[in-house]
Enzyme design. Structure first.
Site, PDB file in Angstrom:
ATOM      1  CB  SER A   1      36.697  44.046  33.042  1.00 23.75           C
ATOM      2  OG  SER A   1      37.197  43.440  34.219  1.00 23.75           O
TER       3      SER A   1
ATOM      4  CE  LYS B   1      38.396  39.659  32.473  1.00 29.36           C
ATOM      5  NZ  LYS B   1      37.849  41.009  32.238  1.00 29.36           N
TER       6      LYS B   1
END
Length: 822
Positions: A655, A698
């Site tokens: 990611s 996030k």
């Protein structure tokens, strides 16, 4: 062209109130099948109704999904439509005591049989002593004895008379019989006998021998009379025992006419009682003298063999049995043989045979937790052996392991007919499938529970009914419509997908319980959205100490993260830290270097063995992207390195590959990147940005850092465009975006992320593959070209240095002796 930031409505998908059902509909549908589990329910129904062997079931799903509850509810519904299973009991084997016999009886019959046998024993303990004390019995018993005594006395009198006629006396004493010659009806003394002539002595001896022979014959005849008397007395006892027993035994025969094993058991009881009547007689008389209750007398060791040991009693059961064994160890599953200690010696019998879960579930369904089953030694193989042989054989574990050398009981095996439902996680199922060949033959049905359902109008209405059903089942306060909508929105957040709703029943039930608690604390009679929100916030607060410590370290510049300004080859990446069921986002600084080299890409995380395989894969994809995009027809004259700064633990996942690529391209082009942005997303070889997990956490992790330092409107997060559908951000993030203090951008390609981070146009390639000079990609291409030219020039110099001969050296013409010749 830079992409536009996402609107507040794209960051949080509210639940429309008109999607929720009315109150009457909710109450009417309070009892429903598990939501969204149609596939698993069909598999479960197929498994329990399939009559052939091997169609046992594995129910797979994550913890908290309600696996056990769903399986138990569905199996219970099936079991109620089935016939009750048979009772199981063990009885004494009158031929081989160490092999108890098993009786499979219709439901409720075992308890009835046990009661009837106990009644019979109590009757015998009362009636047998009374029978032997009756006048009729005593008269006939005494008459038989008196007749024999009279015949014995008459025979002895005749023998005495015959001996007396021969001049020999015969007298019966306590120690035996005395025989000797007579004179005037008195015995001759030894001295007198010695004075007799020898012929007379010899004659008397012959007479004495003759009387002795007659005595032996008479005694033999008397012995036979006593033997006959014993037989007659035994016949008399049997006759009276039959008078006591026959009526009860006949009644038992008629009562259990349809069961041959019970008929045989009754006959054995009758025979043993008649043969051991003295035990009943003595026990009954002892009970009368000592005042011992009959119920206690029948439990005496001498009567144990007549009783019934009930192992499974299905009397009163509503359908087939359903058993969930929470502790499936060897004895709890298979049964055991217990021992009793008497005078330091252990002994056992059929009454100490105890059944296990397999016995109780026989004829129905057994539900087991797969993880607990596999973690208990020897149980998995034992279960497979029972399913394979279709019988339950109780054997001590010590005997199977060779640790028991003494003899023990061997109870008769029980035919096994049941369905086994294993409940566990998916990884256990696939491990068993891959490594145990017997598993596929014994567990042919797989029920995979859904983790979530689609979020549409119909499913939201069904989900709302499910919420009300859970609240009703937990006896919680009712929820207002907007509170139900808030719970639905939280379910979407938990599923990490705005278009899905989590089916984790336990987590949902916990949220409702905690919301009810705060509702009670505030004195309200209905759960409202603020109570649900407070429950969410308080749970997060209880678990966020580590997150706050890490946030504090960044705010104090212990962990270096920039949220303003520009830096070359430096970008903020985003990762998620997962601790149990708690997850939070953490920003990380990613830096890169680029210099002249041979095209090698150094992943410092991998070189230090901190990078996982997925992270290494992402870095290798970056190298492929560079070659494909900027130098498709020439080698890369570049050496680069990538690292997560101040990262001291394992790093895995791809990611961060978009952020790493941006940092690497910045290092190559020497173009600074805006530090007010954080980047997440994976990238492929063609420069397409791909979805990642934990996008909400996030974004919120970087937002909290920016909020702590002060929002200035130039901060934001760049995410993959394919993650828009997963966004369910917190209210404070949405509010900041609405106030234009924070931004969330979604990109589909690397160029869009580069344009946001640099403020430059990324640039598109021309037909010959070159980019505009002032574009970001053009600067990258120019730097790579410069590195290639520099590398070519250096290689040419090295090649020329190898080809040109070395400079001549002046020779010393002075002749020197060749010392090495000799």
């Amino acid at each position: 062209m830079n992409p536009d930031p996402l609107s507040p409505d794209q960051l949080y998908w509210h639940c429309p109130l008109d999607w929720l059902p009315g109150k009457a509909e909710t109450e009417r549908d309070i009892e429903r099948l598990p939501l969204g589990q149609t596939r698993a329910l069909e598999a479960l129904e197929f498994a329990v109704e399939m009559p052939q062997d091997g169609y046992n079931l594995y129910v797979a799903g994550s913890v908290g999904l309600g696996r056990h509850d769903m399986a138990r509810r569905q199996v219970d519904a099936w079991a109620r439509q089935q016939e009750a299973a048979s009772d199981l009991c063990y009885i004494h084997n009158f031929e081989f005591e160490h092999r108890p016999r098993a009786l499979m009886l219709p439901a409720g019959t075992a308890r009835q049989l046990q009661h009837d046998i106990d009644d019979l024993l109590e009757h015998l303990l009362t009636s047998i002593p009374d029978t032997f004390r009756s006048e009729e019995y005593r008269a006939r018993h005494d008459a038989l004895k008196q007749a024999v005594e009279e015949r014995e006395e008459h025979a002895f009198d005749e023998l005495v008379e015959r001996a007396k006629a021969l001049g020999i006396g015969l007298v019966r004493t306590h120690s035996g019989y005395t025989i000797g010659p007579l004179r005037d009806d008195d015995f001759i003394s030894v001295e007198e006998f010695a004075k007799l002539p020898e012929e007379e002595q010899q004659h008397l001896k012959e007479l004495i021998d003759q009387v002795n022979a007659d005595l032996r014959d008479t005694l033999g005849q008397v012995l036979r009379w006593h033997e006959r008397l014993a037989e007659e007395l035994k016949q008399l006892d049997d006759e009276f025992m039959h008078l006591t027993l026959d009526e009860r035994i006949d009644w038992l025969r008629r009562r259990y006419l349809g069961s041959k094993p019970v008929q045989a058991f009754i006959e054995n009881i009758k025979r043993e009682v008649i043969q051991n009547a003295d035990d009943f007689r003595a026990a009954g008389e002892r009970g009368d003298k000592e005042g011992i209750a009959l119920g206690k007398l029948i439990r005496a060791p001498e009567f144990t063999r007549f009783r019934v040991n009930i192992v499974v009693d299905n009397g009163g059961a509503d359908g087939a049995p359903v058993v969930y064994e929470d502790n499936p160890n060897y004895h709890n599953l298979l049964g055991r043989i217990e021992y009793e200690s008497q005078m330091g010696t252990l002994f056992t019998n059929f009454s100490l045979v105890k059944g296990g879960a397999l016995h109780r579930a026989n004829g129905g369904c057994l539900i087991l937790d797969a993880h607990r089953l596999l973690m208990t030694p020897y149980v998995w193989e034992t279960l497979k052996r029972a399913l394979r042989s279709r019988e339950i054989r109780i054997q001590p574990l010590e005997l199977q392991l060779g640790l028991l050398s003494t003899s023990s009981l061997e109870p008769e095996p029980i035919p096994l007919h049941l369905n086994v439902v294993l409940v566990g996680e998916r990884w256990i199922y696939h491990l068993l499938k891959a490594h145990d060949p017997e598993f596929s033959r014994l567990f042919k049905v797989y029920a995979d529970l859904s983790e979530d359902i689609a979020r549409d109008c119909d499913s939201v209405a069904a989900y709302a009914r499910w919420i009300d059903a859970l609240a009703h089942g937990e006896k919680l306060r009712p929820l207002s419509a907007d509170a139900v909508a808030r719970v639905v929105e939280q379910a979407a957040r938990v599923s990490a997908d705005a278009q899905k709703l989590s089916l984790h029943r336990e987590r949902l039930a916990d949220l409702l319980r905690e919301a009810d608690y705060w509702c009670h604390r505030e004195g309200d009679n209905r759960i409202r959205p603020e109570h649900v929100q407070k429950a969410i916030e308080k749970r997060e607060y209880r678990q966020r100490q580590l997150q706050e410590r890490m946030q504090e370290a960044v705010e104090r510049d212990i962990l270096m993260i920039d949220t303003a300004g520009e830096q070359v080859a430096q970008v903020n990446g985003l990762s998620v830290i997962q601790l149990g069921d708690t997850a939070f986002g953490r920003p990380s600084r990613i830096t890169a270097t680029a210099r002249l080299g041979s095209g090698k890409m150094v992943d410092i995380e991998r070189e230090t063995e901190l990078g996982g395989p997925l992270h290494s894969k992402g870095v290798l994809i970056l190298s492929a992207f560079l070659a494909n995009c900027y130098a498709p027809s020439a080698p890369l004259s570049l050496s680069a390195s990538l690292v997560f700064e101040q990262s001291y633990g394992p790093v895995d996942g791809d990611s961060a590959s978009l952020a790493e690529l941006c940092a690497l391209l910045s290092a190559i082009a020497q173009v600074p990147l805006r530090q007010g942005f954080a980047v997440t997303g994976s990238v492929n070889q063609l420069g397409k940005v791909q979805a990642i997990g934990g996008v909400n956490e996030k974004i919120e992790g970087f937002f909290e850092l920016c909020q702590a330092r002060g929002l200035d409107g130039h901060q934001g997060v760049i995410i993959p465009a394919s993650n828009i559908q997963h966004l369910m951000l917190k209210d404070e993030v949405v509010a900041a975006v609405r106030a234009q203090q924070f931004s969330v951008y979604a990109v589909a390609e690397v160029d869009e992320a580069l344009a946001l981070l640099t403020g430059l146009e990324a640039g598109s390639p021309s037909e010959d593959g070159s980019f505009p000079e002032q574009s970001f990609n053009g600067k990258v291409q120019q730097r790579l070209r410069i590195l290639e030219e520099t590398r070519t020039r250096l290689l040419r110099r090295e090649l020329e240095a190898e080809i040109l001969p070395p400079a001549p050296v002046a020779e010393n013409r002075e002749k020197k002796p060749d010392r090495d010749r000799y």
